[in-house]
Design an enzyme around this catalytic site. Structure first.
Site, PDB file in Angstrom:
ATOM      1  N   LYS A  17       0.920  -1.361  -0.058  1.00 35.19           N
ATOM      2  CA  LYS A  17       0.057   0.171   0.200  1.00 35.19           C
ATOM      3  C   LYS A  17       0.740   1.261  -0.262  1.00 35.19           C
ATOM      4  O   LYS A  17       2.133   1.153   0.377  1.00 35.19           O
ATOM      5  CB  LYS A  17      -0.939   0.049   1.297  1.00 35.19           C
ATOM      6  CG  LYS A  17      -0.311   0.087   2.576  1.00 35.19           C
ATOM      7  CD  LYS A  17       0.019   1.171   3.258  1.00 35.19           C
ATOM      8  CE  LYS A  17       0.689   1.263   4.612  1.00 35.19           C
ATOM      9  NZ  LYS A  17       1.396   2.153   5.145  1.00 35.19           N
ATOM     10  N   ASP A 155      -2.348  -1.897  10.655  1.00 30.40           N
ATOM     11  CA  ASP A 155      -2.568  -1.710   8.879  1.00 30.40           C
ATOM     12  C   ASP A 155      -3.162  -3.170   8.425  1.00 30.40           C
ATOM     13  O   ASP A 155      -3.257  -3.235   7.380  1.00 30.40           O
ATOM     14  CB  ASP A 155      -1.213  -1.570   8.210  1.00 30.40           C
ATOM     15  CG  ASP A 155      -0.937  -0.160   8.366  1.00 30.40           C
ATOM     16  OD1 ASP A 155      -1.632   0.675   8.624  1.00 30.40           O
ATOM     17  OD2 ASP A 155       0.327   0.101   8.005  1.00 30.40           O
TER      18      ASP A 155
END
Ligand code: C5P
Length: 303
Positions: A17, A155
């Protein structure tokens, strides 16, 4: 996340990401920081192969992608495979939750840079939760996987579904998927040195800050995936630059080879520039690669 069966094995390709926007709202009583961030998942993948074994253990082998010569002598290539590895912890958390006594051999091929703010370890942990739920036939629902993911790291939840993009709130674990109207193209540069996430957050606490609205950012992003007006915003960039001068140098190097917004991902040290096309990203990447000393990738958001 791409999941497929290959004989007795299960193979998962799980993405990295980048944070296009990251605002820190304040420190919480539990020591974490409240965040508002926009994450986009990008086409750079770690691969995990899961195979059931007779014992009730987790055996992990890590292999790294050898194509990045700039990193050959870097501490960022040290692969921890002991009990602290998030993959091993994810298997332990699942076993504890389900009282399962099954064992697994996991082969992990790392392509996502480590300690770079690109979510590699979290992505691997999410893949392990999803993979072992299937391999061990545990039948856990998505909500349960999300609860376990939140125990492993802030995350990890994002990667359970791996949406194209999302607004993440709380300490990062509350996910609101976002639809991107266009694919985004970036050149990503990682210096050979890393940063510790807790150190960067600690440094933030001592700096002045005025917060920006994630809703406004996300609305503009959805109108136009590439916008110099929107830019890249990361409240941790200043603290990271104070701690590691490689971050400033990498941002300057990206500015020399691109014309669009430039910023840092997560708590660093990966920095990236938005480009108008995949071609522009590739040609900026090859110019930057020629300077040496950094790992450079041209990548695109997932569609
Ligand atoms: O959640 P994760 O294990 O990835 O976080 C690593 C460290 O980063 C935490 O121990 C904390 O020091 C810091 N952190 C934070 N606030 C967040 C996420 C991480 O302070 N929202």
């Amino acid at each position: 996340m791409v999941v497929r069966h290959q004989g007795p094995s299960l193979v998962i390709h799980t993405p990295a990401k980048l944070n296009l926007f990251l605002e820190v709202l304040g420190k919480r009583p539990d020591g974490y920081h409240s965040l508002e961030t926009v994450m986009v998942s990008v086409g750079l993948y770690d691969s995990l192969v899961f195979r059931e074994i007779e014992s009730n253990q987790t055996r992990l082998n890590c292999h790294r992608c050898e194509s990045h010569s700039a990193f050959r002598n870097s501490p960022l290539l040290t692969l921890p495979i002991g009990p602290d590895n998030l993959v091993v912890r994810a298997a332990d958390v699942l076993r504890k939750h389900t009282s399962s006594e099954q064992g697994v051999q996991i082969d992990l091929l790392k392509r996502i840079p480590m300690q770079a703010g690109m979510g590699g370890g979290s992505s691997d942990a999410a893949a392990t939760l999803v993979g072992l739920n299937r391999l061990w036939d545990l039948g856990l629902k998505r909500e349960t996987l999300h609860e376990l993911a939140a125990q492993l790291g802030s995350d990890v939840n994002f990667f359970i579904e791996s949406p194209t993009a999302a607004i993440c709130r709380g300490r990062g674990e509350i996910i609101e998927p976002l639809r991107l109207t266009r694919q985004m193209h970036m050149v990503v540069a990682c210096p050979a040195s890393g940063l510790s996430t807790p150190d960067v957050f600690r440094q933030w606490s001592s700096t002045a800050h005025a917060s920006r609205s994630v809703e406004e950012y996300a609305a503009r992003l959805q109108r136009s995936a590439w916008s110099s007006e929107n830019g890249i915003h990361n409240a941790l960039e200043g603290p990271a630059r104070e701690l590691n001068e490689d971050v400033s140098q990498t941002l300057d190097a990206l500015r020399r080879v691109t014309h669009g917004p430039v910023g840092m991902s997560g708590s660093g040290t990966a920095c990236f520039a938005l480009c108008r096309s995949a071609h522009e990203a590739r040609s900026a990447a090859s110019r930057l690669r020629a300077e040496g000393g950094r790992r450079v990738d041209a990548i695109s958001s997932r569609t």
